[in-house]
Write a protein that holds these residues in place. Structure first.
Motif, mmCIF file in Angstrom:
data_model
loop_
_atom_site.group_PDB
_atom_site.id
_atom_site.type_symbol
_atom_site.label_atom_id
_atom_site.label_comp_id
_atom_site.label_asym_id
_atom_site.label_seq_id
_atom_site.Cartn_x
_atom_site.Cartn_y
_atom_site.Cartn_z
ATOM 1 N N GLU A 65 0.930 -0.761 -0.103
ATOM 2 C CA GLU A 65 0.105 -0.187 -0.214
ATOM 3 C C GLU A 65 0.940 1.154 -0.322
ATOM 4 O OE1 GLU A 65 -2.949 1.434 3.627
ATOM 5 O OE2 GLU A 65 -3.773 0.308 2.206
ATOM 6 N N GLN A 66 0.677 2.479 -0.804
ATOM 7 C CA GLN A 66 1.472 3.279 -1.099
ATOM 8 C C GLN A 66 0.451 4.923 -1.152
ATOM 9 O OE1 GLN A 66 3.580 3.285 -4.454
ATOM 10 N NE2 GLN A 66 5.253 4.111 -3.221
ATOM 11 N N SER A 67 0.966 5.941 -0.210
ATOM 12 C CA SER A 67 0.013 6.654 0.117
ATOM 13 C C SER A 67 0.942 8.147 -0.582
ATOM 14 C CB SER A 67 -0.072 6.935 1.261
ATOM 15 O OG SER A 67 0.480 6.917 2.652
ATOM 16 N N LEU A 68 -0.146 9.055 -0.439
ATOM 17 C CA LEU A 68 0.565 10.722 -1.077
ATOM 18 C C LEU A 68 0.060 11.409 -0.359
ATOM 19 C CD1 LEU A 68 -1.427 12.056 -3.060
ATOM 20 C CD2 LEU A 68 -0.163 10.710 -4.903
ATOM 21 N N SER A 69 0.934 12.259 -0.465
ATOM 22 C CA SER A 69 0.104 14.426 0.377
ATOM 23 C C SER A 69 -0.096 15.174 -0.457
ATOM 24 C CB SER A 69 0.955 14.463 2.037
ATOM 25 O OG SER A 69 0.508 15.658 1.683
#
Length: 603
Positions: free
Chosen positions: A441-445
């Motif tokens: 799982e990858q996230s960004l701001s």
């Protein structure tokens, strides 16, 4: 100048421990000008074209300039050590270093034989003044030909002081005094009295000195001339040497710069790949606008607004990298204008100028989070570079006013409102989980993402002044979301025959320029459409109400017979093949006007 020297000094410190510091050889209270002169001194010594004669001339000139730098000859007991210990750092070969030291031996010997001191005697035994190349083209006609290249270094720094908005009146006075004193040492005869005012009057525009600043500068020069500044030595009220307090203050600034640089080094290195041009020279709003106007013609007001947005993005990236606590505030904006006015293209060109990652999203196709289809987070995947997520980006939302219309049935209202809530959160800055095909799982701001929305607003009358309240009446977007576009609503004017003609004729990246380059490079034929023919194409495009978008199609229709290279149209003028199309040829080949069908989705 201090800032430039400080940065240079600490960059060198990071890469090589033995770099020269003010306390290694030379006094710590020397003015910044000395270090520029010393840099130029080494450039001349290490030049491939340097000879023993030029070595002697350069050494003598530098020693003469040291008279100006300090009341005590700073070259004595220092110049030899400087050459011996630091010539390698200055990229001087061992052969050149040995030649320089032997020339210095000869010069000192000649002075000693004449019972003189090489470092303080004037004239210097064995020195013949020779002109050094390097005069700027714009100033060569004002100053004498027999002048040292050291002067041009000093003149460049002189204009840096004058154009620096942070320079005080005292700084400007100091810069005048320094240049006038240096001129005493760089030519066989005195020249500055007849040249300096002419230089300022004639080239202040080229040096980008504003009118108000120029008036202030000339008034300071007039004050100096009243005390006979060209002749009186020492110059009244001028002390070149810095006080201990000034030295301490500069060292504190240098230390602060070093601390910031060292602290943020890892952050800067990690972000370089995402920053593009923002890590290089910071473009001013007017510079960005001028580049945009080359390609998006007839929309000067809108391009000026985009220039400010681009500058704000670049400047804040800089601030974020040097001040980790800086709060990045994205300059979101909403562009409206008739179809073909250049909304999307202008934003794309802006992204290219800034050079940071960007994506273009067709807003009506976006679905709400949790629904089946391309969500906003799905589109963010396009931003990934080498499996990394950039901290900065521009999100182009095409046809943003129609976002959420793809829903159907009972879910349509919820569907549209879901997208709006999501976009609202993203514009405020949130963490988004990216869809993934595997278990990772990858996230960004989105905190440093800038959202630039576009919409044609076809039913909005040209005469209506557009405010957030008014815009909300013509697009399906809540006022709360419209107000998030902090940079406001940028309106592009509808194109006229005149503006489309200008685009055809003068846009270096436009359809006509492309076709001309095509025929020239492939067939070596100059393709020319007379102005009246270009106007006929512009008039035809207006009938379709598609602005610039239709120009390429119509132009292609007109010149399609030329691809078979009809012999009757090819003429030869002065050995050059040429095809010239007049208004009659163009009008006979214009396509028929297409009748549009009404599409309720694009009300």
């Amino acid at each position: 100048m201090l800032k430039k020297f400080s940065l240079t000094f600490f960059i060198c410190f990071l890469v090589q421990k033995s770099v020269l510091t003010p306390s290694d050889i030379y006094p710590s209270n020397l003015p910044a000008m000395f270090w520029m002169m010393r840099d130029h001194f080494y450039e001349r010594l290490s030049a491939p074209s340097a000879t023993r004669a030029s070595f002697a001339s350069t050494l003598c000139e530098f020693v003469r300039l040291c008279d100006f730098i300090s009341p005590n000859p700073v070259g004595r007991d220092r110049l030899r050590s400087d050459l011996n210990d630091y010539s390698v750092i200055r990229k001087m070969t061992e052969t050149a270093k040995a030649d320089n030291l032997s020339v210095l031996d000869e010069l000192e010997k000649k002075a000693k034989e004449a019972s003189l001191d090489f470092y303080s005697s004037r004239p210097i035994p064995g020195y013949v003044f020779t002109k050094a190349d390097g005069a700027p083209n714009e100033a060569a006609e004002i100053y004498p030909k027999a002048i040292s290249s050291f002067f041009w270094v000093a003149r460049e720094q002189f204009y840096c002081y004058l154009t620096d908005e942070e320079s005080t009146k005292e700084d400007i006075r100091k810069s005048f005094c320094e240049l006038i004193l240096i001129s005493d040492h760089v030519a066989p005869e005195k020249f500055i009295k007849t040249c300096l005012r002419v230089d300022l009057e004639k080239f202040s525009f080229e040096k980008k000195i504003k009118r108000k600043r120029k008036t202030e500068i000339l008034s300071i020069l007039s004050e100096l001339e009243q005390i006979n500044v060209y002749e009186i030595r020492p110059i009244p009220g001028y002390n070149l040497i810095k006080s201990p307090d000034q030295v301490a203050q500069e060292q504190a600034v240098i230390l602060k710069v070093f601390e910031y640089t060292f602290k943020q080094q890892s952050l800067i290195t990690d972000a370089k790949s995402y920053m593009g041009n923002a890590f290089k020279g910071l473009l001013m709003p007017e510079e960005i606008a001028e580049i945009l106007k080359e390609y998006i013609r007839g929309q000067d007001s809108a391009m000026n607004a985009l220039g400010i947005i681009g500058h704000k993005i670049m400047a804040q990236i800089r601030l974020k990298q040097t001040h980790s606590d800086w709060e990045f505030r994205p300059p979101h904006a909403f562009l409206i204008g008739k179809s073909g006015s250049g909304k999307t293209q202008s934003v794309i060109e802006l992204c290219k100028i800034i050079g940071i990652p960007w994506i273009r999203i067709n807003a009506p196709e976006v679905v709400g989070e949790g629904f089946k289809g391309p969500t906003l987070s799905y589109h963010y995947e396009q931003l990934k570079q080498a499996q990394k997520i950039p901290p900065y980006a521009i999100i182009i939302l095409d046809e943003a006013g129609k976002m959420g219309r793809t829903g159907s049935g009972d879910d349509a209202p919820k569907y549209g409102s879901s997208i709006m809530r999501t976009l609202l959160a993203h514009m405020d800055g949130t963490t988004v989980k990216l869809p993934s095909s595997d278990s990772s799982e990858q996230s960004l701001s989105t905190k440093c993402f800038t959202y630039l929305a576009t919409d044609a607003c076809a039913t909005l009358p040209d005469s209506v002044e557009v405010t957030p309240d008014v815009l909300g009446q013509y697009i399906d977007m809540p006022l709360e979301l419209i107000n998030r576009f902090s940079q406001g609503i940028i309106r592009l004017a509808p194109h006229t025959v005149s503006s489309l003609f200008d685009i055809l004729k003068n846009n270096s990246k436009g359809a006509y320029a492309h076709e001309r380059n095509f025929f020239k490079k492939l067939y070596n034929i100059d393709l020319v459409i007379e102005d009246e023919g270009l106007k006929a194409i512009a008039e035809r495009s207006i009938l379709d109400s598609t602005g610039v978008r239709k120009l390429e199609e119509i132009l292609g229709h007109v010149i399609s017979p030329l691809y078979s290279l009809p012999i009757g149209l090819i003429k030869e003028e002065n050995g050059t093949k040429k095809i010239t199309l007049d208004k009659k040829f163009v009008q006979e080949r214009l396509p028929a006007v297409v009748q549009k069908e009404h599409n309720p989705m694009y009300n």
